[in-house]
Design an enzyme around this catalytic site. Structure first.
Site, PDB file in Angstrom:
ATOM      1  N   TRP A  29      -6.825  -2.209  -3.949  1.00 31.01           N
ATOM      2  CA  TRP A  29      -5.836  -2.516  -4.967  1.00 31.01           C
ATOM      3  C   TRP A  29      -5.967  -3.901  -5.801  1.00 31.01           C
ATOM      4  O   TRP A  29      -5.926  -4.684  -4.749  1.00 31.01           O
ATOM      5  CB  TRP A  29      -4.454  -2.270  -4.318  1.00 31.01           C
ATOM      6  N   LYS A  88       6.642   4.736  -3.474  1.00 36.80           N
ATOM      7  CA  LYS A  88       6.184   6.170  -3.714  1.00 36.80           C
ATOM      8  C   LYS A  88       6.723   7.408  -2.787  1.00 36.80           C
ATOM      9  O   LYS A  88       7.050   8.575  -3.398  1.00 36.80           O
ATOM     10  CB  LYS A  88       4.486   6.099  -3.346  1.00 36.80           C
ATOM     11  N   ASP A  90      -1.672  -2.672   5.051  1.00 39.25           N
ATOM     12  CA  ASP A  90      -0.659  -2.174   3.976  1.00 39.25           C
ATOM     13  C   ASP A  90      -0.403  -0.829   3.957  1.00 39.25           C
ATOM     14  O   ASP A  90      -1.553   0.172   3.885  1.00 39.25           O
ATOM     15  CB  ASP A  90      -1.283  -2.647   2.693  1.00 39.25           C
TER      16      ASP A  90
HETATM   17  C1  LMR Z   1      -1.027   1.425  -8.750  1.00 33.27           C
HETATM   18  O1  LMR Z   1      -2.228   0.928  -7.892  1.00 33.27           O
HETATM   19  O2  LMR Z   1      -1.329   2.069  -9.353  1.00 33.27           O
HETATM   20  C2  LMR Z   1       0.248   1.128  -7.819  1.00 33.27           C
HETATM   21  O3  LMR Z   1       0.030   0.631  -7.011  1.00 33.27           O
HETATM   22  C3  LMR Z   1       1.107   0.484  -8.955  1.00 33.27           C
HETATM   23  C4  LMR Z   1       0.690  -1.084  -9.087  1.00 33.27           C
HETATM   24  O4  LMR Z   1       1.583  -1.826  -8.938  1.00 33.27           O
HETATM   25  O5  LMR Z   1      -0.400  -1.453  -9.277  1.00 33.27           O
END
Ligand code: LMR
Length: 395
Positions: free
Chosen positions: A127, A242, A207
């Site tokens: 992420w 989510k 996480d």
């Molecule tokens: C995503 O990766 O799309 C979600 O976790 C939203 C975000 O905050 O980036």
């Protein structure tokens, strides 16, 4: 003074929301930011949340301050779903509420740093905000390859990273439904990871932002539980954004697991007090509403059942989309088969940045520049268009 600042580009993922909104093509497809969508393309508020909010309207008697730890009824109600049969693991777990999973990741990183962690290992891609958070607090991180080209986990890379790290260093693991690849470790791989953590002394931060979106609530934390059964200490960052559809309400939790025994209990108290102090200095206390709604649901069997049914529906729909894509086989140069064995909202397509732009400009299909798609943006109405567009730009 303000002229000293360098301009920052907007977060690429969040910028996609605006780009998609400005596109007037009626058949545009949003596969960008990670929100669940129904087969009709909406992101409605869960029925269970509506019921809990109604209950709160009628029964909440104060909005006075809570402490930095937030709503402990919420924090404790989640524990059996995360940790299982003995939800405190013999008194070794302590938790607190955070502003979303992001707040929990930030708190985990800051507390690890305060405790002396010098370096964090992280599978990439991850992420994008993980790297931004660690960069913002100057916690050094190094990457290892999370994925093999065939869409499976690169287990050797994570084991090498853990074995090469050791005390004073950490590893960030995704509990389930890896963002952005959708690639989860198997039970055997989690066992190997747990053994490597236990023998090396590398500290795990897990996480868990997509609990229940993969195979089920128990199944999705099986790996996490295998790790916690073997290591002395760990941090868990958790999100309800989510699995309760509470995105903008920012509902998260941070859990600390300390070693067993009386000495471990002292360590846990000390760590928890530090987490509270960090939270107080960062956001003072987390926003109440969403966590209160989750607490109300989890204390009421009928509302809990409604939530579980809604979660089942989400999971079932994402599985349907994944199976459809996997059965389609190949689109242009893209093999869609791995999407069938991956989990959660996300998978990555092996497409170039130029092909991502072509999908957006020529076909109105919006996805992250990395090639990550949110599979929940696909419906039985637009999925064939998507497959044809991928074939067109990559063929
Ligand atoms: C995503 O990766 O799309 C979600 O976790 C939203 C975000 O905050 O980036």
């Amino acid at each position: 003074m303000l002229d000293n600042l360098e301009p920052q580009s907007p977060d690429a993922l969040l910028a996609l929301i605006k780009l998609h909104a400005a596109d007037e093509r009626p058949d545009k497809i949003d596969l960008g930011v990670g929100v669940y969508r129904t087969g009709q393309g909406g992101t409605p508020v869960f029925g269970a949340i509506k019921a809990a909010e109604q209950w709160l309207v009628e029964n909440q008697d104060s909005k006075s301050y809570l402490g930095p730890e937030g709503d402990m009824g919420f924090v404790n109600a989640l524990k059996p779903y995360i940790f299982g049969g003995d939800p405190t693991m013999g008194g070794r777990i302590q938790g607190m509420q955070t502003p979303g999973g992001t707040g929990a990741v930030r708190l985990a990183a800051a507390l690890a740093q305060a405790a002396g962690m010098t370096r964090l290992h992280m599978g990439t891609p991850s992420w994008p905000n993980h790297a931004q958070i660690f960069g913002d607090i100057d916690l050094e991180w190094v990457g290892f390859d999370h994925a093999n080209p065939d869409g499976t986990a690169n287990i050797d890379a994570v084991l090498d990273a853990i074995n090469g790290a050791g005390p004073g260093e950490g590893v960030l693991l995704h509990g389930c439904c890896h963002n952005p690849t959708g690639i989860d470790y198997t039970a055997e791989q989690w066992d190997a990871i747990a053994d490597a953590l236990a023998s090396s002394g590398t500290f795990p931060i897990i996480d868990t932002a997509y609990h229940g979106l993969g195979h089920g609530l128990d199944e999705d934390v099986d790996g996490l539980r295998r790790v916690l059964a073997k290591v002395p200490e760990a941090f868990i960052a958790y999100s309800c954004d989510k699995n309760f559809g509470m995105y903008r309400d920012r509902v998260g939790a941070f859990y600390i697991m300390s070693k067993a025994g009386p000495e471990g209990a002292d360590t846990l108290d000390k760590a928890f007090s530090n987490a509270n102090a960090l939270a107080r200095a960062s956001w003072s206390m987390p926003p109440d509403h969403g966590a209160a709604a989750v607490r109300v649901i989890l204390r009421d069997p009928a509302m809990t059942q409604q939530w579980l049914d809604e979660l089942d529906q989400m999971r079932g729909r994402m599985r349907q989309v994944r199976d459809y894509l996997a059965n389609a086989g190949v689109a242009g140069s893209v093999d869609l088969a791995p999407l069938g064995i991956q989990n959660g909202l996300f998978s990555m397509l092996p497409v170039s940045k130029e092909q991502v732009v072509a999908l957006r400009e020529d076909h109105g299909i919006y996805m992250a520049g990395s090639g990550r798609i949110n599979v929940a943006g696909l419906t039985m109405d637009n999925i064939d268009k998507f497959i044809a567009a991928v074939a067109d730009v990559t063929g």
